[in-house]
Scaffold this active site. Structure first.
Site, PDB file in Angstrom:
ATOM      1  CB  CYS A   2      27.933  49.731  37.072  1.00  0.00           C
ATOM      2  SG  CYS A   2      27.818  48.848  35.563  1.00  0.00           S
ATOM      3  NE  ARG A  27      32.259  51.397  41.449  1.00  0.00           N
ATOM      4  CZ  ARG A  27      32.189  50.569  42.477  1.00  0.00           C
ATOM      5  NH1 ARG A  27      32.704  50.910  43.627  1.00  0.00           N
ATOM      6  NH2 ARG A  27      31.599  49.403  42.369  1.00  0.00           N
ATOM      7  CG  ASN A  99      26.043  49.216  39.898  1.00  0.00           C
ATOM      8  OD1 ASN A  99      25.791  49.879  38.899  1.00  0.00           O
ATOM      9  ND2 ASN A  99      26.709  49.697  40.930  1.00  0.00           N
ATOM     10  CD  GLU A 483      51.091  43.706  41.198  1.00  0.00           C
ATOM     11  OE1 GLU A 483      50.387  42.794  40.762  1.00  0.00           O
ATOM     12  OE2 GLU A 483      50.659  44.853  41.419  1.00  0.00           O
ATOM     13  CE  LYS A 487      49.454  47.045  38.774  1.00  0.00           C
ATOM     14  NZ  LYS A 487      48.987  46.232  39.849  1.00  0.00           N
ATOM     15  CD  GLU A 490      46.616  45.825  36.068  1.00  0.00           C
ATOM     16  OE1 GLU A 490      45.579  45.395  36.570  1.00  0.00           O
ATOM     17  OE2 GLU A 490      47.524  46.336  36.759  1.00  0.00           O
ATOM     18  CG  HIS A 506      62.258  24.021  31.806  1.00  0.00           C
ATOM     19  ND1 HIS A 506      62.737  22.754  31.592  1.00  0.00           N
ATOM     20  CD2 HIS A 506      62.832  24.435  32.968  1.00  0.00           C
ATOM     21  CE1 HIS A 506      63.532  22.396  32.580  1.00  0.00           C
ATOM     22  NE2 HIS A 506      63.615  23.408  33.430  1.00  0.00           N
TER      23      HIS A 506
END
Ligand code: HGA
Length: 610
Positions: A2, A27, A99, A483, A487, A490, A506
């Site tokens: 927020c 954000r 917020n 990472e 990425k 996402e 395994h």
């Protein structure tokens, strides 16, 4: 998550609020709204979806006012509906944006319902509006009512409140969520993030935990948690407006990937200038803190957890100190055994990540006193709560998927590993000079990796229609595989998992078939031959390999094995250079799938809730 913006001025503040909310869009949010006080009335407009939709609605209603607040909401309590969007209003008199999360909202809701308050939303936030109204009805003025309410709230909040009966002030409060006041000339502002008010002023006051403030056109009065008037210093923000603009790029993520040579050069500048790894990189009293430690505990979330995971390899190998890395949201809720001689290192791009902040507080409560924050946002909450700080100089990161913050964090963590080695007499002058030379070469090596973009784009086309992908790495490059998988998940929404390559047989090998692309981070290091064997295991099961390696590693493309070489090997800093190709692969795959790269679904930039 927020965002809050508020303004009190002699002019119409609606454009300031709308512009501020647009600056906060990065954000992540699901609805937006503004409320203003004008001609003795409170007026409000709210919409789900983009700020531009709310802006159009405000335009249609001809909103103009000298006092107002605005909000972008990322729902935590109550669905994504117009009725749950902020601002919330009590009794048609006061409007409030919030917020954070109010943990005792149910008890407060029951209490206020008994007092006759009728709730219109499912949010935790609405209780605050009614609570303030209730205290006003008991005779308190707006500020005192806010302060009394704050004492009755459990949880985290940044609040901005306006009231039609009090049109010459705005009152605000902060606990656990960032909030700052912007100082103008005959006008003042409030925001959760400086980018929201840079259009109007660079002069800011950061509020501290428990603070409340009263903001008029000409003055700002700040009070601490006990209600005593306090002075909070004024700062001049150095966040540049250019860093908030897209420029010639298609997405902020693309821009930020390409900014990495500059961001890295800025971050290493102090080390290169000193031609040494000095403890003062982490603060003026750092030597005393770092000298006495006998281990390192890193706490972080998401991408920052992966930079911490790379650091574990570096810290143990270079400094000889034991290092563990833990997800902050796990650490904060387990009965951990504290060793006060361990250095607690928290990593957070925004410096606001709630789980990381809470993990830090928990570590302190267990007796830890040596704390270091690696952070990209000066004066944010986590560095302020830490004894030592290393600020990455990545500049504003707008894309939700972190890129330049990650690689600059790695530089900070590498500097920590080498500095600890130096303090432990494990670093000769020659080795120190060699590490400095590695750092000096780094921006150029990253630029070379960026130049691989056309080749990586052609790989991305092969990923477009896939549903799953595996990423493999070994040793210090295993976290880079993690990472890379994160990425891809996402921003392209392709399910991706990363494994240490040795772990393949395994379990995950069972997943491998012609439909499962396998990305391998395989630089020329001591483990390359081992990784090659793991690749054979994949190939033997029909899996298609996409291998990122170095110019001087001696293997080549063949049937089902695609190879891209980073132009030169960069020794110990190789994980940083090998991050670039996996960022570009995720970006171009997302681009060809047509997803919203900078604002992936369900995600937010600064994760300020649990
Ligand atoms: N709890 C409030 C505000 C949520 C928030 O701060 N998200 O980042 C709500 O759900 O409206």
């Amino acid at each position: 998550m927020c965002g809050i913006v508020g303004a009190i001025a002699g002019r119409d503040v609606v454009p300031v609020l709308i512009e501020g909310l647009k600056r906060l869009e990065y954000r992540g949010y699901d609805s937006a709204g503004i409320a203003v006080v004008v001609d003795g009335a409170v007026r409000r407009v709210r919409r789900t979806g983009r700020v531009s939709e709310m802006e159009a609605a405000a335009g249609a209603e001809d909103f103009h006012a000298p006092l107002g607040i605005g909000h972008t909401r990322w729902a935590t309590h109550g669905g994504v509906t117009e009725g749950n969007a902020h601002p919330h209003i009590s009794h048609d008199t006061l409007a409030l944006v919030h917020n954070g999360i109010i943990e005792n909202h149910e008890a407060q809701r029951e209490r206020l319902s008994r007092l006759g308050y009728v709730f219109e939303s499912q949010t935790d936030t609405e209780v605050i509006a009614h609570l303030i109204h209730h205290h006003q009805s008991q005779g308190l003025d707006l500020l005192a009512a806010l302060q009394a309410s704050a004492r009755e709230l459990d949880g985290a909040y940044a609040l901005a409140v306006i009231d039609k009966r009090d049109p010459d002030r705005m009152v605000v409060a902060r606990m656990g969520c960032p909030l700052l006041v912007g100082l103008g000339d005959g006008e003042n502002f409030v925001a959760s993030d400086v980018s929201a008010i840079l259009q109007a002023t660079r002069r800011v006051i950061f509020l501290e935990e428990g603070d409340t403030a009263e903001i008029t056109r000409s003055a700002v009065r700040v009070f601490d948690g006990a209600g005593a008037a306090v002075e909070r210093g004024e700062h001049l923000s150095d966040v540049s407006l250019a860093s908030l603009e897209l420029g010639p790029y298609r997405h902020f993520m693309q821009k930020e990937i390409h900014e990495q040579p500059r961001a890295l050069a800025d971050t290493i500048e102090a080390i290169i200038d000193a031609a040494a790894f000095e403890p003062t990189l982490f603060g003026k009293d750092a030597e005393a803190v770092l000298r006495g430690i006998d281990g390192v505990q890193i706490l972080a979330c998401g991408t920052s957890f992966y930079s911490g995971s790379v650091a574990r390899y570096w810290i143990e190998a270079i400094s000889g100190l034991p290092c563990s890395v833990e997800i902050a949201s796990e650490y904060r809720y387990r009965k951990a055994v504290a060793n006060p001689k361990h250095l607690i290192v928290t990593i957070s791009q925004s410096g606001e990540t709630l789980d990381t902040m809470e993990a830090l507080k928990y570590a302190k409560s267990l007796g830890h006193t040596r704390t270091l924050s690696i952070c990209n946002v000066p004066e944010s909450a986590i560095p302020r709560a830490s004894g030592l700080v290393f600020y990455t100089r990545a500049g504003a990161e707008i894309g939700v998927a972190s890129t330049k913050a990650f690689t600059t964090q790695l530089v900070g963590l590498f500097a920590l590993a080498v500095t600890l080695a130096k303090l432990n007499d494990r670093l000769g002058a020659e080795q120190e000079a060699a590490y400095i030379e590695d750092l000096r070469q780094l921006p150029g090596s990253v630029q070379h990796a960026l130049n691989l973009e056309p080749q990586i784009t052609s790989w991305a086309e092969k990923f477009t229609l896939k549903h799953h992908a595996l990423f493999l790495g070994r040793g210090v490059h295993y976290p880079i595989a993690l990472e890379g998988a994160l990425k891809l998940k996402e921003i392209s929404y392709i399910h991706a998992e990363a494994y240490p390559a040795g772990e393949l047989k395994h379990g995950p090998l069972a997943l491998v078939d012609a439909e499962m692309p396998v990305v391998v981070i395989a630089p020329k290091d001591a483990l390359l031959e081992k990784v090659k064997s793991n690749m054979q295991e994949v190939r033997a099961r029909g899996g298609e390999l996409f291998v990122f390696t170095d110019a001087d590693s001696n293997f080549s493309a063949s049937e089902g094995v695609h190879v891209i070489r980073t132009p030169r090997h960069v020794g110990v800093l190789s994980p940083i250079v090998h991050t670039i190709p996996v960022q570009l692969l995720a970006y171009h795959t997302a681009l060809s799938r047509g997803t919203d790269v900078d604002k992936p679904r369900n995600l937010a930039k600064s994760v300020t809730v649990e």
